[in-house]
Design a protein around this motif. Sequence first.
Motif, PDB file in Angstrom:
ATOM      1  N   ASP A 196       0.844  -1.197   0.000  1.00  0.00           N
ATOM      2  CA  ASP A 196       0.000   0.000   0.000  1.00  0.00           C
ATOM      3  C   ASP A 196       0.882   1.251   0.000  1.00  0.00           C
ATOM      4  OD1 ASP A 196      -2.247   1.524  -0.026  1.00  0.00           O
ATOM      5  OD2 ASP A 196      -2.991   0.912   1.939  1.00  0.00           O
ATOM      6  N   ASP A 197       0.278   2.382  -0.306  1.00  0.00           N
ATOM      7  CA  ASP A 197       1.047   3.622  -0.425  1.00  0.00           C
ATOM      8  C   ASP A 197       1.306   4.283   0.930  1.00  0.00           C
ATOM      9  OD1 ASP A 197       0.880   3.385  -3.267  1.00  0.00           O
ATOM     10  OD2 ASP A 197      -1.186   4.059  -3.077  1.00  0.00           O
ATOM     11  N   HIS A 243     -14.151   3.346  -5.444  1.00  0.00           N
ATOM     12  CA  HIS A 243     -13.484   2.602  -4.381  1.00  0.00           C
ATOM     13  C   HIS A 243     -12.096   2.117  -4.808  1.00  0.00           C
ATOM     14  CE1 HIS A 243     -17.480   2.705  -2.726  1.00  0.00           C
ATOM     15  NE2 HIS A 243     -17.095   2.114  -1.636  1.00  0.00           N
ATOM     16  N   GLY A 244     -11.639   2.623  -5.935  1.00  0.00           N
ATOM     17  CA  GLY A 244     -10.345   2.193  -6.451  1.00  0.00           C
ATOM     18  C   GLY A 244      -9.219   2.391  -5.461  1.00  0.00           C
ATOM     19  N   GLY A 245      -9.299   3.481  -4.730  1.00  0.00           N
ATOM     20  CA  GLY A 245      -8.246   3.792  -3.775  1.00  0.00           C
ATOM     21  C   GLY A 245      -8.239   2.858  -2.574  1.00  0.00           C
ATOM     22  N   LEU A 284      -7.013  -3.322   1.071  1.00  0.00           N
ATOM     23  CA  LEU A 284      -7.722  -4.593   1.237  1.00  0.00           C
ATOM     24  C   LEU A 284      -6.814  -5.772   0.896  1.00  0.00           C
ATOM     25  CD1 LEU A 284     -11.356  -4.395  -0.175  1.00  0.00           C
ATOM     26  CD2 LEU A 284     -10.630  -4.948   2.138  1.00  0.00           C
ATOM     27  N   LYS A 285      -6.120  -5.622  -0.218  1.00  0.00           N
ATOM     28  CA  LYS A 285      -5.203  -6.687  -0.616  1.00  0.00           C
ATOM     29  C   LYS A 285      -4.121  -6.867   0.433  1.00  0.00           C
ATOM     30  CE  LYS A 285      -5.624  -6.833  -5.591  1.00  0.00           C
ATOM     31  NZ  LYS A 285      -4.936  -6.852  -6.872  1.00  0.00           N
ATOM     32  N   ALA A 320      -9.543  -7.537  -7.299  1.00  0.00           N
ATOM     33  CA  ALA A 320     -10.569  -6.502  -7.358  1.00  0.00           C
ATOM     34  C   ALA A 320     -10.852  -6.207  -8.817  1.00  0.00           C
ATOM     35  CB  ALA A 320     -10.083  -5.251  -6.649  1.00  0.00           C
ATOM     36  N   ARG A 321     -12.119  -6.217  -9.181  1.00  0.00           N
ATOM     37  CA  ARG A 321     -12.519  -5.801 -10.518  1.00  0.00           C
ATOM     38  C   ARG A 321     -13.287  -4.500 -10.355  1.00  0.00           C
ATOM     39  NH1 ARG A 321      -9.615  -8.662 -13.722  1.00  0.00           N
ATOM     40  NH2 ARG A 321     -10.931  -7.844 -15.368  1.00  0.00           N
ATOM     41  N   LEU A 322     -12.757  -3.454 -10.952  1.00  0.00           N
ATOM     42  CA  LEU A 322     -13.395  -2.143 -10.811  1.00  0.00           C
ATOM     43  C   LEU A 322     -14.299  -1.851 -12.002  1.00  0.00           C
ATOM     44  CD1 LEU A 322     -10.451   0.086  -9.544  1.00  0.00           C
ATOM     45  CD2 LEU A 322     -12.158  -1.145  -8.224  1.00  0.00           C
TER      46      LEU A 322
END
Length: 581
Positions: A315-316, A357-359, A364-365, A380-382
Amino acid sequence: MTVFADFRSVVLDALAQLQAEGRVPSGLDTAAVAMETPRDPAHGDLATNAALVLARPAKLAPRALAEALAEKLRAHPQVRSAEPAGPGFLNLRVDEAVWRAELREAIDLGAGWGRSEIGAGKSVDIEFVSANPTGPLHVGHMRGAVFGDALANLLQAAGWEVTREYYINDAGGQVDTLARSAYLRYLEAHDRSIEIPEGLYPGEYLRDVGAALRAQFGDRFVDQPEEAWLEPIRDFAVARMMDEIREDLAALNIHMDLYSSEKAIAQSGAVEQAIGRLEEMGLIYRGVLEPPKGKLPEDWEPREQTLFRSTAYGDDVDRPIRKSGGSWTYFAPDIAYHYDKTQRGYDLLVDVLGADHGGYVKRLKAAVAALTEGRVPLEARLCQMVNLFKNGQPYKMSKRSGNFVTLRDVIDEVGPDVARFVMLMRKNDAQLDFDFDKALEQSRDNPVWYVQYAHARTASLARQAQEAGFLLDDAGLATADADLLDHPSEMALIRKIAEFPRHVEGGAQAQEPHRIAFYLYDLAGVFHALWSRGKEEEELRFVQASDPEGTRARLALVRATQLTLANGMRILGVTPMDEMR
RNA sequence: GCACCCAUAGCUCAGCUGGAUAGAGCGCUGCCCUCCGAAGGCAGAGGCCAGGGGUUCGAAUCCCUUUGGGUGCGCCA
């Protein structure tokens, strides 16, 4: 097995022969060897890249390897020609009977035609929609709903064991807001005049809830403090909203296998358990986050908070899991929820999310990777935004305004089949323009209509044939002499039908249901073309009283077309129609 | 400022996980119904795959970068 897979293994056999003769080194990795249709039909029926991908590890020139393979392949009884081409492609022309045999295969398998076993019974959980239970579903939800359901169908068709799941956010602040909004409508149902303050849901749909609350509770909560009514009204309103959402989904022909409740998870102690696990791993700490670069929120000030070290898993930034009041953020129960899913034994988890919810995906991962040590993959499929158009004008939606286009609005206007097909004519990660006028247009410009029309034509032909006295049971059609189908237009349709299982596999592997939609559009085009030719060339007309044997063969072709269209549409969740109205 | 997604014919979009001369629909041009399958079919024109670098036998596809659009970005869910 598809024709493509069959001949891929024929190529690998040829390779094995060369290896046995010592002409090609053994131990080559053949995973990248593909069998596909050449773009230009003049190149043949099938083309393989075998020589191209194997040449380097085999330390041979691609053309030389292709020629060696070709030499072996020519000995195969069903191979009519094998020619190296271009940089090292190998083009095959196979006996036409190979393709025609697929018609019989399709008719024999019926509803099972196109199914694949590449999923090998592995289990996948697909979570989709998961809209907050605070109002009816809108168009954005609809795209996720349609995509998730079609993906589920597609993976099922490819041999996966699929669970469709909905996560109900029935625990956070938004359902309290719902309760307060519903309470006002409850007062309104008692003839109080109300004003809906900023921050509450103004939607008209809550009027019904207010009336229902009155019917349920009478005046028990009128003039009572919030503590007295918040919980019962919230539970009632959430249940009502979920009923409505279930109905909305049913109107789209979507049925979940499982509804999971955030509240139930929170009450079970699963959140503490999951966070406790992360704590044991040293991934929870108190700390202060760096302010975001660029424009700062006005009230930014450094603040110490409880954080999950998601940066350790890609994550960032690290993410807060507690609010300053001590309660969990949305993220914490979501970690617990995903942890729960990983423990149910699925081989794969898929979250279908809106682009907004892309961010959220990376954290989550990160949580899932940390808790399972990477054992359970989460994908995740966006789905990107939907822009509505009507009469050339954009149609705006915004959930909290109380003035938004609902899923029901769309279905009422175009029906579930059209709505679903249109949503699936675009890949999920591109934005989609939904044009009401175009969706209802009857022309080739409208793929829904065009595909339905093809299916209706197959049904109409069946009716016609029956009137002319032909027997149409599948067992009989399967024995028709397909060798009588030798016109190029007929062969084109046969080849197109034979592609179907391949697209199911490819679509499932890529998790891209839209590929099926495009394939069906293509198939419909080839079928319509053949139909039209029948007008000019008598011998191509499907039903010909003077030629019973040929008619039977052509009816088998029509039946295979029909099955392919129908099975494909079923994957998309679209009902095949026998008549256009 | 950062992250994710997108950019392909005039328009709307595909492009089978790196393959051969980049495809379809609409629109445009030209054909095909005096009667049976024209709400359709056939053919043609139209492209620097946003720009620039790189990886390799080979790139629309993978990597870097620039530009332009979308979505987000510490206790909303």
